[in-house]
Design a protein around this motif. Sequence first.
Motif, PDB file in Angstrom:
ATOM      1  N   ALA A   1      13.319  -0.382  -3.693  1.00 25.57           N
ATOM      2  CA  ALA A   1      12.296   0.546  -4.192  1.00 25.57           C
ATOM      3  C   ALA A   1      11.203   0.744  -3.153  1.00 25.57           C
ATOM      4  CB  ALA A   1      11.694   0.004  -5.488  1.00 25.57           C
ATOM      5  N   ARG A   2      10.829  -0.344  -2.507  1.00 32.72           N
ATOM      6  CA  ARG A   2       9.754  -0.279  -1.520  1.00 32.72           C
ATOM      7  C   ARG A   2      10.121   0.622  -0.333  1.00 32.72           C
ATOM      8  NH1 ARG A   2       6.321  -4.613  -1.920  1.00 32.72           N
ATOM      9  NH2 ARG A   2       8.106  -5.916  -2.442  1.00 32.72           N
ATOM     10  N   MET A   3      11.407   0.681   0.006  1.00 27.65           N
ATOM     11  CA  MET A   3      11.832   1.508   1.136  1.00 27.65           C
ATOM     12  C   MET A   3      11.479   2.973   0.917  1.00 27.65           C
ATOM     13  SD  MET A   3      15.483  -0.056   2.309  1.00 27.65           S
ATOM     14  CE  MET A   3      15.341   0.812   3.845  1.00 27.65           C
ATOM     15  N   TYR A   4      11.646   3.436  -0.314  1.00 26.02           N
ATOM     16  CA  TYR A   4      11.323   4.833  -0.625  1.00 26.02           C
ATOM     17  C   TYR A   4       9.811   5.037  -0.685  1.00 26.02           C
ATOM     18  CZ  TYR A   4      16.237   5.398  -1.803  1.00 26.02           C
ATOM     19  OH  TYR A   4      17.605   5.453  -1.730  1.00 26.02           O
ATOM     20  N   LEU A   5       9.129   4.118  -1.353  1.00 26.95           N
ATOM     21  CA  LEU A   5       7.691   4.283  -1.550  1.00 26.95           C
ATOM     22  C   LEU A   5       6.920   4.201  -0.235  1.00 26.95           C
ATOM     23  CD1 LEU A   5       7.224   2.146  -4.795  1.00 26.95           C
ATOM     24  CD2 LEU A   5       7.362   4.642  -4.602  1.00 26.95           C
ATOM     25  N   VAL A   6       7.297   3.274   0.626  1.00 18.59           N
ATOM     26  CA  VAL A   6       6.598   3.132   1.908  1.00 18.59           C
ATOM     27  C   VAL A   6       6.750   4.394   2.742  1.00 18.59           C
ATOM     28  CG1 VAL A   6       6.652   1.924   4.127  1.00 18.59           C
ATOM     29  CG2 VAL A   6       6.675   0.618   2.001  1.00 18.59           C
ATOM     30  N   ARG A   7       7.958   4.945   2.754  1.00 23.98           N
ATOM     31  CA  ARG A   7       8.183   6.159   3.544  1.00 23.98           C
ATOM     32  C   ARG A   7       7.459   7.362   2.941  1.00 23.98           C
ATOM     33  NH1 ARG A   7      12.061   2.778   4.777  1.00 23.98           N
ATOM     34  NH2 ARG A   7      13.031   2.874   6.846  1.00 23.98           N
ATOM     35  N   ALA A   8       7.452   7.439   1.610  1.00 27.00           N
ATOM     36  CA  ALA A   8       6.741   8.550   0.971  1.00 27.00           C
ATOM     37  C   ALA A   8       5.237   8.410   1.180  1.00 27.00           C
ATOM     38  CB  ALA A   8       7.073   8.589  -0.520  1.00 27.00           C
ATOM     39  N   ALA A   9       4.734   7.184   1.054  1.00 28.18           N
ATOM     40  CA  ALA A   9       3.303   6.958   1.281  1.00 28.18           C
ATOM     41  C   ALA A   9       2.946   7.254   2.733  1.00 28.18           C
ATOM     42  CB  ALA A   9       2.939   5.521   0.931  1.00 28.18           C
ATOM     43  N   GLY A  10       3.854   6.911   3.637  1.00 29.90           N
ATOM     44  CA  GLY A  10       3.617   7.201   5.046  1.00 29.90           C
ATOM     45  C   GLY A  10       3.525   8.685   5.321  1.00 29.90           C
ATOM     46  N   GLY A  11       4.128   9.479   4.433  1.00 27.53           N
ATOM     47  CA  GLY A  11       4.066  10.928   4.576  1.00 27.53           C
ATOM     48  C   GLY A  11       2.875  11.550   3.868  1.00 27.53           C
ATOM     49  N   GLY A  12       2.067  10.697   3.192  1.00 29.40           N
ATOM     50  CA  GLY A  12       0.863  11.204   2.550  1.00 29.40           C
ATOM     51  C   GLY A  12       0.915  11.297   1.041  1.00 29.40           C
ATOM     52  N   ASP A  13       1.881  10.635   0.410  1.00 25.53           N
ATOM     53  CA  ASP A  13       1.989  10.703  -1.049  1.00 25.53           C
ATOM     54  C   ASP A  13       1.112   9.636  -1.702  1.00 25.53           C
ATOM     55  OD1 ASP A  13       2.910  11.441  -3.600  1.00 25.53           O
ATOM     56  OD2 ASP A  13       4.461   9.893  -3.545  1.00 25.53           O
TER      57      ASP A  13
ATOM     58  N   ASP B   1       0.635   8.985  -4.909  1.00 27.05           N
ATOM     59  CA  ASP B   1       1.262   8.280  -6.028  1.00 27.05           C
ATOM     60  C   ASP B   1       2.108   7.109  -5.529  1.00 27.05           C
ATOM     61  OD1 ASP B   1       0.163   9.863  -7.997  1.00 27.05           O
ATOM     62  OD2 ASP B   1       1.805  11.312  -7.966  1.00 27.05           O
ATOM     63  N   SER B   2       2.836   7.322  -4.431  1.00 26.69           N
ATOM     64  CA  SER B   2       3.648   6.237  -3.870  1.00 26.69           C
ATOM     65  C   SER B   2       2.762   5.117  -3.350  1.00 26.69           C
ATOM     66  CB  SER B   2       4.538   6.771  -2.741  1.00 26.69           C
ATOM     67  OG  SER B   2       5.534   7.633  -3.242  1.00 26.69           O
ATOM     68  N   ALA B   3       1.665   5.480  -2.682  1.00 26.68           N
ATOM     69  CA  ALA B   3       0.737   4.466  -2.179  1.00 26.68           C
ATOM     70  C   ALA B   3       0.153   3.658  -3.338  1.00 26.68           C
ATOM     71  CB  ALA B   3      -0.375   5.129  -1.373  1.00 26.68           C
ATOM     72  N   TYR B   4      -0.182   4.339  -4.424  1.00 27.95           N
ATOM     73  CA  TYR B   4      -0.745   3.646  -5.588  1.00 27.95           C
ATOM     74  C   TYR B   4       0.286   2.680  -6.184  1.00 27.95           C
ATOM     75  CZ  TYR B   4      -3.607   2.916  -9.735  1.00 27.95           C
ATOM     76  OH  TYR B   4      -4.382   2.344 -10.717  1.00 27.95           O
ATOM     77  N   GLN B   5       1.546   3.122  -6.267  1.00 23.25           N
ATOM     78  CA  GLN B   5       2.594   2.246  -6.803  1.00 23.25           C
ATOM     79  C   GLN B   5       2.795   1.026  -5.907  1.00 23.25           C
ATOM     80  OE1 GLN B   5       6.285   4.118  -8.085  1.00 23.25           O
ATOM     81  NE2 GLN B   5       5.184   5.993  -8.592  1.00 23.25           N
ATOM     82  N   LEU B   6       2.686   1.215  -4.606  1.00 24.05           N
ATOM     83  CA  LEU B   6       2.794   0.077  -3.689  1.00 24.05           C
ATOM     84  C   LEU B   6       1.637  -0.895  -3.906  1.00 24.05           C
ATOM     85  CD1 LEU B   6       3.951   2.002  -0.516  1.00 24.05           C
ATOM     86  CD2 LEU B   6       5.235   0.177  -1.649  1.00 24.05           C
ATOM     87  N   GLY B   7       0.467  -0.357  -4.218  1.00 24.54           N
ATOM     88  CA  GLY B   7      -0.664  -1.214  -4.549  1.00 24.54           C
ATOM     89  C   GLY B   7      -0.386  -2.027  -5.799  1.00 24.54           C
ATOM     90  N   GLN B   8       0.201  -1.384  -6.794  1.00 25.91           N
ATOM     91  CA  GLN B   8       0.539  -2.091  -8.030  1.00 25.91           C
ATOM     92  C   GLN B   8       1.574  -3.187  -7.775  1.00 25.91           C
ATOM     93  OE1 GLN B   8       1.649   1.473 -10.315  1.00 25.91           O
ATOM     94  NE2 GLN B   8      -0.064   1.050 -11.706  1.00 25.91           N
TER      95      GLN B   8
END
Length: 282
Positions: free
Chosen positions: A224-236, A238-245
């Motif tokens: 799951a983290r693989m998708y969220l980190v890449r999406a957050a790296g692109g400026g998302d 919501d993904s960054a917030y989920q990674l925080g959670q």
Amino acid sequence: MVTADKASPQYPEAAWRLIVAAIDAVGCPARRIADCSEGTVSAFSLIAPELKGHDLTDSTLSLWRHRKVKRIPRREKLIVLKLTLLCLGDPLSHSWSDAQRRTALQNAVEFADEVWKARDEDEESRALAVMIKGDARYARTVEMLSEYGERLLRQVGVRSRGEAEAKLAVLHQLNGDSDDARYWSVLAAAVNPAYKAVSSQKELFSTARRFAAGYERVRDREAARMYLVRAAGGGDGDSAYQLGQMAELEGDVRVAVDWYRRAADYGHPDGRLRAESLMATF
């Protein structure tokens, strides 16, 4: 009912280890196992008549034990082997009830299935190694995603119904590899006509979070983290917030604060408030 296999494939390492480990666990010489196998086949003749004629010889067992053959045994032979080992391991096996015999047979069938599954996985790994060596796209995927990339590549084709290809397309697109993303999108559409390639950054981020949520449900946080980190790296945000959670749940408060701050920078409405709340606990 035991299904016969007409041809046996090349003997793989993993299957060999399972067979040898089973033989070694009992600690009986090959002659003892072979002698017992004939009686085992007879004892199970009513519930597994298909095992008739598949009793073992000490020479065969010796070849298996020392890996002197190139092909794995037929499933019937493996079932007889496991049943024999189970009988040798229980001094009261001669007085087993019908229920106990059926349980032992199920155990033996599962053992045979496990050996053949190991063979299948070994063949897949060897085929994948050839593909990685010969196809630059496969090599780039493994370089980018490591073990998870190999996992997806093993699923490519009809077996995945286009899901593996779709995930590869999203991950490559998030990584900025537009050519590879397009390649996997085309394959996804070929396998699954209902597949639609993502057409905007917003849809890309949403799809990444959807795939991540699927892995979260089965407690595979690293995937799951693989998708969220890449999406957050692109400026998302919501993904960054989920990674925080995720970091907060894992007890890594400082990392959680960093992700919440990034979420706030990307416009998430709750990011800054959550970061400040956690910072007060330092």
